[in-house]
Structure formats: structure tokens, C-alpha cells
Design a protein around this motif. Sequence first.
Motif, PDB file in Angstrom:
ATOM      1  N   GLY A  20      -8.805  23.513  27.232  1.00 32.38           N
ATOM      2  CA  GLY A  20      -7.619  22.904  27.838  1.00 32.38           C
ATOM      3  C   GLY A  20      -7.731  22.819  29.350  1.00 32.38           C
ATOM      4  N   ASN A  21      -8.241  23.865  29.978  1.00 33.25           N
ATOM      5  CA  ASN A  21      -8.426  23.845  31.435  1.00 33.25           C
ATOM      6  C   ASN A  21      -9.462  22.808  31.847  1.00 33.25           C
ATOM      7  N   MET A  22     -10.521  22.658  31.059  1.00 34.57           N
ATOM      8  CA  MET A  22     -11.543  21.662  31.378  1.00 34.57           C
ATOM      9  C   MET A  22     -10.954  20.254  31.314  1.00 34.57           C
ATOM     10  N   ILE A  23     -10.160  19.971  30.291  1.00 34.19           N
ATOM     11  CA  ILE A  23      -9.536  18.650  30.159  1.00 34.19           C
ATOM     12  C   ILE A  23      -8.558  18.418  31.303  1.00 34.19           C
ATOM     13  N   ALA A  24      -7.766  19.432  31.648  1.00 35.90           N
ATOM     14  CA  ALA A  24      -6.804  19.299  32.751  1.00 35.90           C
ATOM     15  C   ALA A  24      -7.507  19.008  34.066  1.00 35.90           C
ATOM     16  N   ARG A  25      -8.637  19.655  34.327  1.00 34.67           N
ATOM     17  CA  ARG A  25      -9.377  19.396  35.570  1.00 34.67           C
ATOM     18  C   ARG A  25      -9.955  17.982  35.603  1.00 34.67           C
ATOM     19  N   ARG A  26     -10.432  17.507  34.469  1.00 34.73           N
ATOM     20  CA  ARG A  26     -11.019  16.161  34.437  1.00 34.73           C
ATOM     21  C   ARG A  26      -9.989  15.081  34.719  1.00 34.73           C
ATOM     22  N   PHE A  27      -8.753  15.284  34.239  1.00 36.68           N
ATOM     23  CA  PHE A  27      -7.716  14.278  34.425  1.00 36.68           C
ATOM     24  C   PHE A  27      -6.860  14.543  35.657  1.00 36.68           C
ATOM     25  N   ALA A  28      -7.118  15.569  36.415  1.00 41.56           N
ATOM     26  CA  ALA A  28      -6.309  15.894  37.589  1.00 41.56           C
ATOM     27  C   ALA A  28      -6.453  14.856  38.691  1.00 41.56           C
ATOM     28  N   PHE A  29      -7.559  14.122  38.732  1.00 44.76           N
ATOM     29  CA  PHE A  29      -7.798  13.165  39.811  1.00 44.76           C
ATOM     30  C   PHE A  29      -7.171  11.799  39.561  1.00 44.76           C
ATOM     31  N   TYR A  30      -6.718  11.536  38.336  1.00 47.59           N
ATOM     32  CA  TYR A  30      -6.092  10.253  38.049  1.00 47.59           C
ATOM     33  C   TYR A  30      -4.695  10.189  38.639  1.00 47.59           C
TER      34      TYR A  30
END
Length: 114
Positions: A93-103
Motif C-alpha cells: 500500500g505504501n509503495m502504491i501511494a508513493r507512486r501516485f503521490a506525484f500525480y
Amino acid sequence: MVLISTSVQGLQRLIDTFRQYTEEFDILYNEIKTQYMSLLPRSLKHIAKPQIFLGNHRLEFMHEFPYLGHIITDNLKDTADVKLGRRALCATGNMIARRFAFYLQDTKLLHFRS
């Protein structure tokens, strides 16, 4: 390798057979990494841990052991395995959140509308 027996004597015989096999076919094993676990019901937990030997080396007793991606414990509970799964889920979940944090917020809404 996993050896399973219903008695201490049977397990010791299996280990002795394994040791003879390794000597006959020049197979190396690590005595220090070799461990054992006893799965007893609660009513028999007060019994002393048996001494199991691999050659002259006394094997260490383990309370929990990772096996094929799961944690097996001597009290037959799955609490440690559930904690491991929960930790893996949080990491994903943290990995997915970090990947989409820049959008941008608009882009996130566009992609996740149903």
C-alpha cells in the motif's frame, strides 16, 4: 529438508539415517542451521524439550519457523503469519501511494472514477 515424526525416538532415527546418507554420498550439511520444533497440545507443554542430536551436535529448539512463505509456530496459532501478511500488505500500500503521490488531483480523479 523437513523431517516429521510422531515421536522423539522416530525423529532421532530419521536424523541418524539422514546423517548416514550424507556421509555415504559426500553431501555437506550445516549443523548450526539445523533446528527442530515440537508441536504439542497445551496440556503437554510443561514437558521438557527433548534433546535431539545430529552427530555430536545438539540441535536448537525453535518456537517458530518460516516454511514455504508461512510461519509455523509451536503453539499452532497463526498470529505470526497474520502479522507477516499485514506487514506485506502495508508495504504494498505504501509503495502504491508513493507512486501516485506525484500525480495532480485532477489526474487521480480521472483515472479512478468508476
